[in-house]
Design a protein around this motif. Structure first.
Motif, PDB file in Angstrom:
ATOM      1  N   PHE A 116       1.064  -1.563   0.064  1.00  0.00           N
ATOM      2  CA  PHE A 116       0.009  -0.426  -0.017  1.00  0.00           C
ATOM      3  C   PHE A 116       0.608   0.983  -0.157  1.00  0.00           C
ATOM      4  CE2 PHE A 116      -4.154  -2.799   1.610  1.00  0.00           C
ATOM      5  CZ  PHE A 116      -4.651  -1.875   0.614  1.00  0.00           C
ATOM      6  N   LEU A 117       2.021   1.316   0.944  1.00  0.00           N
ATOM      7  CA  LEU A 117       2.782   2.239   0.788  1.00  0.00           C
ATOM      8  C   LEU A 117       3.624   2.929  -0.415  1.00  0.00           C
ATOM      9  CD1 LEU A 117       4.384   1.679   4.296  1.00  0.00           C
ATOM     10  CD2 LEU A 117       2.171   3.773   3.831  1.00  0.00           C
ATOM     11  N   ASN A 118       3.873   1.632  -0.916  1.00  0.00           N
ATOM     12  CA  ASN A 118       5.014   1.797  -2.219  1.00  0.00           C
ATOM     13  C   ASN A 118       3.586   2.500  -3.489  1.00  0.00           C
ATOM     14  OD1 ASN A 118       6.555   0.962  -4.655  1.00  0.00           O
ATOM     15  ND2 ASN A 118       5.030  -0.378  -4.653  1.00  0.00           N
ATOM     16  N   ALA A 119       2.637   2.011  -3.639  1.00  0.00           N
ATOM     17  CA  ALA A 119       1.296   2.074  -4.219  1.00  0.00           C
ATOM     18  C   ALA A 119       1.020   3.888  -3.995  1.00  0.00           C
ATOM     19  CB  ALA A 119      -0.286   1.321  -3.881  1.00  0.00           C
ATOM     20  N   PHE A 120       1.099   4.006  -3.311  1.00  0.00           N
ATOM     21  CA  PHE A 120       0.879   5.614  -2.344  1.00  0.00           C
ATOM     22  C   PHE A 120       1.545   6.233  -3.460  1.00  0.00           C
ATOM     23  CE2 PHE A 120      -2.664   4.333   0.559  1.00  0.00           C
ATOM     24  CZ  PHE A 120      -3.621   4.811   0.161  1.00  0.00           C
ATOM     25  N   GLY A 121       3.235   6.119  -2.520  1.00  0.00           N
ATOM     26  CA  GLY A 121       4.373   6.795  -2.742  1.00  0.00           C
ATOM     27  C   GLY A 121       3.576   6.787  -4.664  1.00  0.00           C
ATOM     28  N   ARG A 122       3.794   5.639  -4.924  1.00  0.00           N
ATOM     29  CA  ARG A 122       3.735   5.984  -6.384  1.00  0.00           C
ATOM     30  C   ARG A 122       3.140   7.732  -7.404  1.00  0.00           C
ATOM     31  NH1 ARG A 122       3.847  -0.036  -9.082  1.00  0.00           N
ATOM     32  NH2 ARG A 122       4.331   1.162 -10.974  1.00  0.00           N
ATOM     33  N   VAL A 123       1.395   6.743  -6.665  1.00  0.00           N
ATOM     34  CA  VAL A 123       0.773   8.114  -7.554  1.00  0.00           C
ATOM     35  C   VAL A 123       0.744   9.491  -6.807  1.00  0.00           C
ATOM     36  CG1 VAL A 123      -1.727   8.847  -6.173  1.00  0.00           C
ATOM     37  CG2 VAL A 123      -0.999   6.246  -6.139  1.00  0.00           C
ATOM     38  N   PHE A 124       1.416   9.965  -5.619  1.00  0.00           N
ATOM     39  CA  PHE A 124       2.299  11.372  -5.475  1.00  0.00           C
ATOM     40  C   PHE A 124       3.384  11.246  -6.149  1.00  0.00           C
ATOM     41  CE2 PHE A 124       0.019  10.382  -1.070  1.00  0.00           C
ATOM     42  CZ  PHE A 124      -1.503  11.166  -1.810  1.00  0.00           C
ATOM     43  N   SER A 125       3.687  10.356  -6.794  1.00  0.00           N
ATOM     44  CA  SER A 125       5.177  10.498  -6.939  1.00  0.00           C
ATOM     45  C   SER A 125       4.985  11.321  -8.608  1.00  0.00           C
ATOM     46  CB  SER A 125       6.321   9.708  -7.228  1.00  0.00           C
ATOM     47  OG  SER A 125       6.779   8.440  -7.690  1.00  0.00           O
ATOM     48  N   ASN A 126       4.536  10.171  -9.611  1.00  0.00           N
ATOM     49  CA  ASN A 126       3.604  10.631 -10.606  1.00  0.00           C
ATOM     50  C   ASN A 126       1.998  10.764 -11.141  1.00  0.00           C
ATOM     51  OD1 ASN A 126       5.761   8.327 -11.328  1.00  0.00           O
ATOM     52  ND2 ASN A 126       4.415   7.007 -10.896  1.00  0.00           N
ATOM     53  N   THR A 127       1.489  11.683  -9.874  1.00  0.00           N
ATOM     54  CA  THR A 127       0.261  12.020  -9.835  1.00  0.00           C
ATOM     55  C   THR A 127      -0.862  11.302 -10.675  1.00  0.00           C
ATOM     56  OG1 THR A 127       1.426  13.734 -12.000  1.00  0.00           O
ATOM     57  CG2 THR A 127       1.863  14.606 -10.134  1.00  0.00           C
ATOM     58  N   GLY A 128      -1.163  10.168 -10.469  1.00  0.00           N
ATOM     59  CA  GLY A 128      -1.998   9.549 -11.335  1.00  0.00           C
ATOM     60  C   GLY A 128      -2.095   8.363 -11.304  1.00  0.00           C
ATOM     61  N   LEU A 129      -2.877   7.447 -11.227  1.00  0.00           N
ATOM     62  CA  LEU A 129      -3.165   5.949 -10.647  1.00  0.00           C
ATOM     63  C   LEU A 129      -2.885   4.821 -11.611  1.00  0.00           C
ATOM     64  CD1 LEU A 129      -7.088   6.381  -8.908  1.00  0.00           C
ATOM     65  CD2 LEU A 129      -4.685   5.735  -7.776  1.00  0.00           C
ATOM     66  N   TYR A 130      -2.590   5.129 -12.764  1.00  0.00           N
ATOM     67  CA  TYR A 130      -1.781   4.384 -13.732  1.00  0.00           C
ATOM     68  C   TYR A 130      -0.473   4.947 -14.644  1.00  0.00           C
ATOM     69  CZ  TYR A 130      -7.596   3.519 -14.294  1.00  0.00           C
ATOM     70  OH  TYR A 130      -8.336   3.242 -13.892  1.00  0.00           O
ATOM     71  N   VAL A 131      -0.216   3.615 -14.576  1.00  0.00           N
ATOM     72  CA  VAL A 131       1.205   3.659 -14.925  1.00  0.00           C
ATOM     73  C   VAL A 131       0.931   2.418 -16.488  1.00  0.00           C
ATOM     74  CG1 VAL A 131       2.863   3.229 -13.154  1.00  0.00           C
ATOM     75  CG2 VAL A 131       2.002   1.848 -14.726  1.00  0.00           C
ATOM     76  N   VAL A 132       2.138   2.699 -17.162  1.00  0.00           N
ATOM     77  CA  VAL A 132       1.797   2.505 -19.315  1.00  0.00           C
ATOM     78  C   VAL A 132       3.684   1.519 -19.294  1.00  0.00           C
ATOM     79  CG1 VAL A 132       1.945   2.995 -21.142  1.00  0.00           C
ATOM     80  CG2 VAL A 132       0.302   4.531 -19.465  1.00  0.00           C
ATOM     81  N   ASP A 133       2.918   0.427 -19.946  1.00  0.00           N
ATOM     82  CA  ASP A 133       3.814  -0.393 -20.138  1.00  0.00           C
ATOM     83  C   ASP A 133       4.190  -0.664 -21.802  1.00  0.00           C
ATOM     84  OD1 ASP A 133       1.935  -1.934 -21.748  1.00  0.00           O
ATOM     85  OD2 ASP A 133       1.255  -3.669 -20.450  1.00  0.00           O
ATOM     86  N   LEU A 148      -3.590  -2.585  -8.979  1.00  0.00           N
ATOM     87  CA  LEU A 148      -3.805  -4.178  -8.556  1.00  0.00           C
ATOM     88  C   LEU A 148      -3.043  -4.557  -9.561  1.00  0.00           C
ATOM     89  CD1 LEU A 148      -7.546  -2.609 -10.416  1.00  0.00           C
ATOM     90  CD2 LEU A 148      -7.006  -3.245  -8.407  1.00  0.00           C
ATOM     91  N   TYR A 149      -3.422  -5.816  -9.079  1.00  0.00           N
ATOM     92  CA  TYR A 149      -2.511  -6.484  -9.580  1.00  0.00           C
ATOM     93  C   TYR A 149      -1.449  -7.111  -9.286  1.00  0.00           C
ATOM     94  CZ  TYR A 149      -1.940 -10.818 -13.126  1.00  0.00           C
ATOM     95  OH  TYR A 149      -2.360 -12.509 -14.024  1.00  0.00           O
ATOM     96  N   GLN A 150      -0.228  -7.143 -10.759  1.00  0.00           N
ATOM     97  CA  GLN A 150       1.242  -7.067 -10.050  1.00  0.00           C
ATOM     98  C   GLN A 150       1.906  -5.826 -10.156  1.00  0.00           C
ATOM     99  OE1 GLN A 150       2.970  -8.874 -13.621  1.00  0.00           O
ATOM    100  NE2 GLN A 150       2.220 -11.627 -13.532  1.00  0.00           N
ATOM    101  N   GLU A 151       0.495  -4.940 -10.352  1.00  0.00           N
ATOM    102  CA  GLU A 151       1.744  -3.802 -10.048  1.00  0.00           C
ATOM    103  C   GLU A 151       1.129  -3.150  -8.319  1.00  0.00           C
ATOM    104  OE1 GLU A 151       3.245  -1.188 -11.596  1.00  0.00           O
ATOM    105  OE2 GLU A 151       2.341  -2.388 -13.676  1.00  0.00           O
ATOM    106  N   PHE A 152      -0.188  -4.113  -7.476  1.00  0.00           N
ATOM    107  CA  PHE A 152      -0.264  -3.356  -6.483  1.00  0.00           C
ATOM    108  C   PHE A 152       1.421  -5.146  -5.979  1.00  0.00           C
ATOM    109  CE2 PHE A 152      -2.376  -4.707  -2.338  1.00  0.00           C
ATOM    110  CZ  PHE A 152      -2.076  -3.422  -1.862  1.00  0.00           C
ATOM    111  N   SER A 153       1.678  -5.985  -5.794  1.00  0.00           N
ATOM    112  CA  SER A 153       2.464  -6.671  -5.436  1.00  0.00           C
ATOM    113  C   SER A 153       3.882  -6.880  -5.796  1.00  0.00           C
ATOM    114  CB  SER A 153       2.614  -8.074  -4.846  1.00  0.00           C
ATOM    115  OG  SER A 153       1.586  -8.676  -6.423  1.00  0.00           O
ATOM    116  N   GLY A 154       4.579  -6.275  -7.215  1.00  0.00           N
ATOM    117  CA  GLY A 154       5.349  -6.126  -7.606  1.00  0.00           C
ATOM    118  C   GLY A 154       6.644  -5.735  -7.272  1.00  0.00           C
TER     119      GLY A 154
END
Length: 417
Positions: free
Chosen positions: A121-138, A148-154
């Protein structure tokens, strides 16, 4: 020495979901201490516990399978990965004593799992604040939700399938074995249940989530009918409400579920394959069954599964389909064992599971029943024992639950279930 061994066991259970390398070091250290003070009666204990004995024998057969494998390098790697089949029953057979030990080490596992979830959870929230969004593009320009899925536990190199198994087992314990085993306060217990339940749906693992749903609903229905307690009647609607809310809140699991049904329908009416996980599984299972028919008794040798599937696929599917499933295992533990080491090994494995289930039911051990059914069902959809995370998790809890299942023979001391 006994105190050190107990600390190692606690660290082992704590690290299972969190850091596999530490788990391996704890197993090695514990095995070393056990070897120093090894007692011959441990061998007789292993002989008396047929489930664990059969699982240890499987490892011997895996070693024999190296003599005729078509992929020696992978076979040797598998022998190293699956050493827990032998090491844990042999060295841990006399490690757990009574339901208090079961409760104690389950609590250590739950605390390790809670730390794991919080890190995700902390990693996900950190990524949200650093990337200013809920999504990443592969690299394929696909959007992925960070939660969600592998992004959450990766962040912990933790596959969603194994994560869902950890969470499912922890919730089973907190829901159905809590009252007689745990010293948690009710508020803490329900807080952990809610956190683990949310994390379970964020994993978006179809097999883990649906098998948990099926088993928990079936068992809670049994409890509601047989026990007729108000507290049991409350858990059932809470489970239903929780599942409905999670499906509404997690669009990925809803999408993956719809795709799975569509792939199943296409497979039944023979409308071809699609680039979706369920469709790929159908292709892998088809090739696996056809390949098993060629060598049913001995299989193709330990570690040979990927190479066999790669070589055989083109006989049944187009090149494009085979490229989509290339370098995969069978995604079915039962087929994986039969393809690698033959039907006798598969029969021994199924016999071990049936003996475990029979003992759990005979002792009215609810948690052991739930654990065995949970894994037995997931073995149909994943080759869980082909990675160290899976085989260590399965064997450690199999030994813990099996050796503590028949401690209390007085019905008054058995689980309330």
């Amino acid at each position: 020495m006994e105190s050190i061994k107990r600390y190692l066991l606690a660290a082992l259970f704590f690290s299972i979901p969190l850091y596999p390398k530490l788990t391996t070091l704890c197993i090695m250290g514990y095995a070393l201490f056990t070897l120093v003070g090894f007692k011959k009666k441990n061998l007789s204990r292993l002989w008396d516990r047929k489930t664990l004995l059969l699982l240890a024998i499987l490892y011997v057969l895996f070693i024999i399978g190296l003599s005729y494998t078509i992929d020696v390098q992978t076979g040797v790697s598998k022998i190293q990965t699956q050493a827990s089949f032998f090491v844990i029953p042999f060295f841990f057979i006399d490690s757990f004593h009574g339901k208090e030990d079961r409760s104690y080490f389950f609590q250590w596992f739950n605390w390790g799992l809670l730390v794991t979830v919080l890190i995700c959870f902390l990693n996900a929230f950190g990524r949200v604040f650093s990337n200013t969004g809920l999504y990443v593009v592969d690299a394929f320009s696909k959007k992925h939700n960070i939660f969600l899925y592998q992004e959450f536990s990766g962040v912990l190199d933790l596959h969603p399938t194994y994560f869902s198994l950890y969470l499912g087992l922890a919730i089973f314990y907190l829901l159905f074995a809590f009252r007689v085993e745990s010293k948690y306060k009710p508020a803490l217990r329900w807080t952990m249940i809610v956190i683990f339940f949310i994390a379970l749906f964020l994993t978006s693992s179809k097999a883990g989530i649906f098998s948990f749903m099926l088993i928990s609903f079936a068992y809670q229905l049994y409890r509601t009918i047989k026990m007729k307690k108000k507290s049991d009647k409350l858990i059932f609607p809470i489970l239903i409400l929780g599942f409905v809310l999670m499906f509404m809140a997690n669009p990925l699991i809803s999408k993956r579920t719809f795709q799975a049904f569509k792939s199943t329908q296409n497979f039944i009416v023979d409308e071809g394959q699609s680039n979706e996980s369920t469709s790929k599984r159908f292709s892998l299972w088809h090739v696996s069954v056809k390949s098993i028919e060629e060598k049913m008794f001995l299989g193709y040798g330990t570690g040979s599964v990927n190479k066999v599937l790669n070589n055989s696929c083109i006989e049944f599917f187009s090149f494009s389909v085979c490229e989509g499933i290339r370098n995969n295992n069978t995604h079915n533990q039962y087929l994986n064992l039969a393809l690698s080491n033959g039907l006798p090994v598969l029969i021994l494995f199924v016999a071990a599971l049936l003996l475990a289930l029979f003992k759990a039911v005979s002792n009215r051990d609810a948690l052991y029943v739930l654990f065995t059914l949970f894994f037995a069902l997931n073995f149909f959809f994943e080759s869980l024992l082909e990675r160290e995370r899976g085989v260590v998790f399965f064997m450690v809890f199999m030994v813990l639950l099996h050796t503590t299942s028949d401690i209390d023979t007085d019905p008054k001391k058995r689980y309330e279930e």
